[in-house]
Design a protein around this motif. Structure first.
Motif, PDB file in Angstrom:
ATOM      1  N   GLY A 134       0.788  -1.232   0.000  1.00  0.00           N
ATOM      2  CA  GLY A 134       0.000   0.000   0.000  1.00  0.00           C
ATOM      3  C   GLY A 134       0.817   1.278   0.000  1.00  0.00           C
ATOM      4  N   TYR A 135       2.139   1.174   0.143  1.00  0.00           N
ATOM      5  CA  TYR A 135       2.995   2.370   0.119  1.00  0.00           C
ATOM      6  C   TYR A 135       3.207   2.834  -1.325  1.00  0.00           C
ATOM      7  N   THR A 136       3.494   4.105  -1.477  1.00  0.00           N
ATOM      8  CA  THR A 136       3.792   4.656  -2.800  1.00  0.00           C
ATOM      9  C   THR A 136       5.197   4.280  -3.251  1.00  0.00           C
ATOM     10  N   MET A 137       6.088   4.069  -2.288  1.00  0.00           N
ATOM     11  CA  MET A 137       7.490   3.889  -2.627  1.00  0.00           C
ATOM     12  C   MET A 137       8.195   3.043  -1.581  1.00  0.00           C
ATOM     13  N   ALA A 138       9.175   2.255  -2.019  1.00  0.00           N
ATOM     14  CA  ALA A 138      10.034   1.481  -1.117  1.00  0.00           C
ATOM     15  C   ALA A 138      11.484   1.818  -1.419  1.00  0.00           C
ATOM     16  N   ALA A 139      12.324   1.750  -0.385  1.00  0.00           N
ATOM     17  CA  ALA A 139      13.739   2.086  -0.543  1.00  0.00           C
ATOM     18  C   ALA A 139      14.539   1.453   0.598  1.00  0.00           C
ATOM     19  N   VAL A 140      15.836   1.764   0.629  1.00  0.00           N
ATOM     20  CA  VAL A 140      16.761   1.252   1.642  1.00  0.00           C
ATOM     21  C   VAL A 140      17.256   2.415   2.493  1.00  0.00           C
ATOM     22  N   LEU A 141      17.494   2.151   3.767  1.00  0.00           N
ATOM     23  CA  LEU A 141      18.055   3.177   4.654  1.00  0.00           C
ATOM     24  C   LEU A 141      19.343   3.748   4.072  1.00  0.00           C
ATOM     25  N   ASP A 142      19.525   5.048   4.210  1.00  0.00           N
ATOM     26  CA  ASP A 142      20.762   5.694   3.779  1.00  0.00           C
ATOM     27  C   ASP A 142      21.875   5.419   4.794  1.00  0.00           C
ATOM     28  N   VAL A 143      23.087   5.828   4.460  1.00  0.00           N
ATOM     29  CA  VAL A 143      24.236   5.637   5.355  1.00  0.00           C
ATOM     30  C   VAL A 143      23.962   6.235   6.723  1.00  0.00           C
ATOM     31  N   GLY A 144      23.367   7.425   6.755  1.00  0.00           N
ATOM     32  CA  GLY A 144      23.106   8.111   8.021  1.00  0.00           C
ATOM     33  C   GLY A 144      21.901   7.584   8.785  1.00  0.00           C
ATOM     34  N   LYS A 145      21.045   6.816   8.125  1.00  0.00           N
ATOM     35  CA  LYS A 145      19.922   6.073   8.711  1.00  0.00           C
ATOM     36  C   LYS A 145      18.738   6.902   9.223  1.00  0.00           C
ATOM     37  N   THR A 146      18.966   8.072   9.822  1.00  0.00           N
ATOM     38  CA  THR A 146      17.861   8.849  10.394  1.00  0.00           C
ATOM     39  C   THR A 146      17.875  10.289   9.906  1.00  0.00           C
ATOM     40  N   VAL A 147      16.724  10.956  10.005  1.00  0.00           N
ATOM     41  CA  VAL A 147      16.633  12.356   9.570  1.00  0.00           C
ATOM     42  C   VAL A 147      17.480  13.261  10.454  1.00  0.00           C
ATOM     43  N   GLY A 148      17.768  12.810  11.688  1.00  0.00           N
ATOM     44  CA  GLY A 148      18.550  13.613  12.620  1.00  0.00           C
ATOM     45  C   GLY A 148      20.043  13.446  12.494  1.00  0.00           C
ATOM     46  N   CYS A 149      20.503  12.670  11.498  1.00  0.00           N
ATOM     47  CA  CYS A 149      21.938  12.473  11.293  1.00  0.00           C
ATOM     48  C   CYS A 149      22.631  13.822  11.117  1.00  0.00           C
ATOM     49  N   ALA A 150      23.700  14.056  11.870  1.00  0.00           N
ATOM     50  CA  ALA A 150      24.341  15.374  11.915  1.00  0.00           C
ATOM     51  C   ALA A 150      24.960  15.782  10.581  1.00  0.00           C
ATOM     52  N   TRP A 151      25.441  14.806   9.785  1.00  0.00           N
ATOM     53  CA  TRP A 151      26.119  15.151   8.526  1.00  0.00           C
ATOM     54  C   TRP A 151      25.278  14.817   7.289  1.00  0.00           C
ATOM     55  N   GLY A 152      24.073  14.300   7.502  1.00  0.00           N
ATOM     56  CA  GLY A 152      23.194  13.962   6.380  1.00  0.00           C
ATOM     57  C   GLY A 152      21.762  14.221   6.784  1.00  0.00           C
ATOM     58  N   GLY A 153      20.903  13.299   6.488  1.00  0.00           N
ATOM     59  CA  GLY A 153      19.520  13.418   6.942  1.00  0.00           C
ATOM     60  C   GLY A 153      18.834  14.677   6.463  1.00  0.00           C
ATOM     61  N   ILE A 154      17.885  15.150   7.253  1.00  0.00           N
ATOM     62  CA  ILE A 154      17.137  16.373   6.955  1.00  0.00           C
ATOM     63  C   ILE A 154      17.556  17.421   7.980  1.00  0.00           C
ATOM     64  N   PRO A 155      18.375  18.404   7.611  1.00  0.00           N
ATOM     65  CA  PRO A 155      18.914  19.357   8.592  1.00  0.00           C
ATOM     66  C   PRO A 155      17.845  20.086   9.408  1.00  0.00           C
ATOM     67  N   ASN A 156      16.701  20.365   8.809  1.00  0.00           N
ATOM     68  CA  ASN A 156      15.642  21.108   9.508  1.00  0.00           C
ATOM     69  C   ASN A 156      14.503  20.196   9.946  1.00  0.00           C
ATOM     70  N   TYR A 157      14.836  18.973  10.347  1.00  0.00           N
ATOM     71  CA  TYR A 157      13.794  18.005  10.724  1.00  0.00           C
ATOM     72  C   TYR A 157      12.942  18.507  11.888  1.00  0.00           C
ATOM     73  N   LYS A 158      13.535  19.248  12.818  1.00  0.00           N
ATOM     74  CA  LYS A 158      12.767  19.767  13.955  1.00  0.00           C
ATOM     75  C   LYS A 158      11.712  20.750  13.485  1.00  0.00           C
ATOM     76  N   GLU A 159      12.110  21.632  12.585  1.00  0.00           N
ATOM     77  CA  GLU A 159      11.182  22.628  12.024  1.00  0.00           C
ATOM     78  C   GLU A 159      10.010  21.943  11.313  1.00  0.00           C
ATOM     79  N   LEU A 160      10.296  20.783  10.729  1.00  0.00           N
ATOM     80  CA  LEU A 160       9.259  20.042  10.003  1.00  0.00           C
ATOM     81  C   LEU A 160       8.435  19.137  10.915  1.00  0.00           C
ATOM     82  N   GLY A 161       8.766  19.139  12.190  1.00  0.00           N
ATOM     83  CA  GLY A 161       7.995  18.358  13.157  1.00  0.00           C
ATOM     84  C   GLY A 161       8.297  16.875  13.145  1.00  0.00           C
ATOM     85  N   LEU A 162       9.501  16.503  12.699  1.00  0.00           N
ATOM     86  CA  LEU A 162       9.871  15.088  12.625  1.00  0.00           C
ATOM     87  C   LEU A 162      10.729  14.698  13.824  1.00  0.00           C
ATOM     88  N   PRO A 163      10.550  13.485  14.355  1.00  0.00           N
ATOM     89  CA  PRO A 163      11.435  13.016  15.424  1.00  0.00           C
ATOM     90  C   PRO A 163      12.823  12.721  14.862  1.00  0.00           C
TER      91      PRO A 163
END
Length: 298
Positions: A134-163
């Motif tokens: 039922g998902y639109t898309m499937a993929a594999v975890l990136d090297v940094g694994k989480t949006v909070g990864c300090a050198w990757g991820g989503i730098p503004n994850y807090k602003e976007l309301g993501l854990p």
């Protein structure tokens, strides 16, 4: 007679500079495909020369289950598309994957997308037959694994309301539900996410894709997108994330470079010598220069 259900549909995007990667990837998929389906490759072609197109065609000319469809980039991008003005060295070729589901026949429900800097070591039919649940898309975890990864991820994850521990995927390999992708207008959403937060965009559309699909994508076996800087004896797909294996300055696992050339040597590029870094660095510099020029002179 072969039906759509008997076919595997794969989109690949490349420019002339990376055409050797394209050839090796296609050959690796061809060599390791053991089941009966035909494989249709949609090659999203960003100015690959006719000579090099003929070489790619020749690589699989004796493979009855392989079909290559060349589609020029200008026929993939919508008219008057405006690309986000990020500061990366990613060329516009990278954005072709966002529009791949739109160029397929409407009855094709699923699509595999691979970055061209990959080698497939297992039968791609295994990947094709993964249930998207039922998902639109499937993929594999990136090297940094989480949006909070300090050198990757989503730098503004807090602003976007993501854990901070929300999972972050690598967009180099995706299984796509074409119907859902089109209905949800994913390219427009990705570009909007990038434009709205352009100062935080680190890895071009991978940033936008992770924002759009945050906590709403299917995680699959990491063996299907194994990063070449970390050796593993039996990856299903090797991803050369860093410096590509045909450059002298390649720094990832040497065994994986041998795997790349094993497949490249089964194409008309057999025996190709390693390239110096001059082209690689010049290419990146030119991309960044052109992006900055468009900001000054839109």
């Amino acid at each position: 007679m072969t039906t759509q259900k008997d076919k595997i549909h794969i989109a690949l995007a490349s420019n002339n500079g990376y055409v050797v990667l394209l050839a090796a990837l296609i050959k690796s998929i061809d060599e390791n495909h053991k089941s009966d389906e035909e494989i249709v490759f949609y090659i999203l072609n960003d100015k690959i020369s006719s000579k090099n197109q003929n070489k790619v065609n020749a690589s699989v000319s004796n493979s009855p289950k392989i079909i290559l469809k060349w589609i020029d980039a200008e026929n993939v991008f919508p008219e008057n598309v405006k690309f986000p003005k990020d500061n990366s060295a990613f060329p516009k070729t990278a954005y072709l994957r966002l529009f791949a589901p739109y160029i397929l026949d409407i009855e094709i429900k699923k699509l595999l997308y691979f970055d061209v800097d990959m080698i497939v070591k297992d039968d791609v039919s295994e990947l094709w037959n993964i249930d998207l649940k039922g998902y639109t898309m499937a993929a594999v975890l990136d090297v940094g694994k989480t949006v909070g990864c300090a050198w990757g991820g989503i730098p503004n994850y807090k602003e976007l309301g993501l854990p901070a521990d929300a999972k972050y995927f690598n967009s180099g390999l995706m299984i796509i539900d074409c119907e859902k992708w089109r209905l949800e207008n994913i390219p427009q959403k990705v570009f909007k996410a990038m434009d709205d937060h352009i100062e935080h965009v680190n890895y071009a559309d991978q940033y936008g894709l992770n924002v759009v699909f945050a906590q709403n994508w299917l995680e699959i076996d990491p063996m299907w997108n194994w990063f070449a800087n970390n050796y593993h004896p039996k990856p299903k797909c090797i991803h050369f994330l860093d410096i590509k294996p045909f450059f002298k300055s390649y720094q990832s696992d040497e065994q994986f470079r041998k795997e790349f050339f094993k497949y490249l040597d089964k194409t008309p590029w057999k025996g190709m010598p390693l390239k110096s870094d001059f082209y690689r660095l010049l290419h990146k510099a030119m991309i960044k220069f052109k992006k900055k020029l468009k900001v000054v002179l839109p």
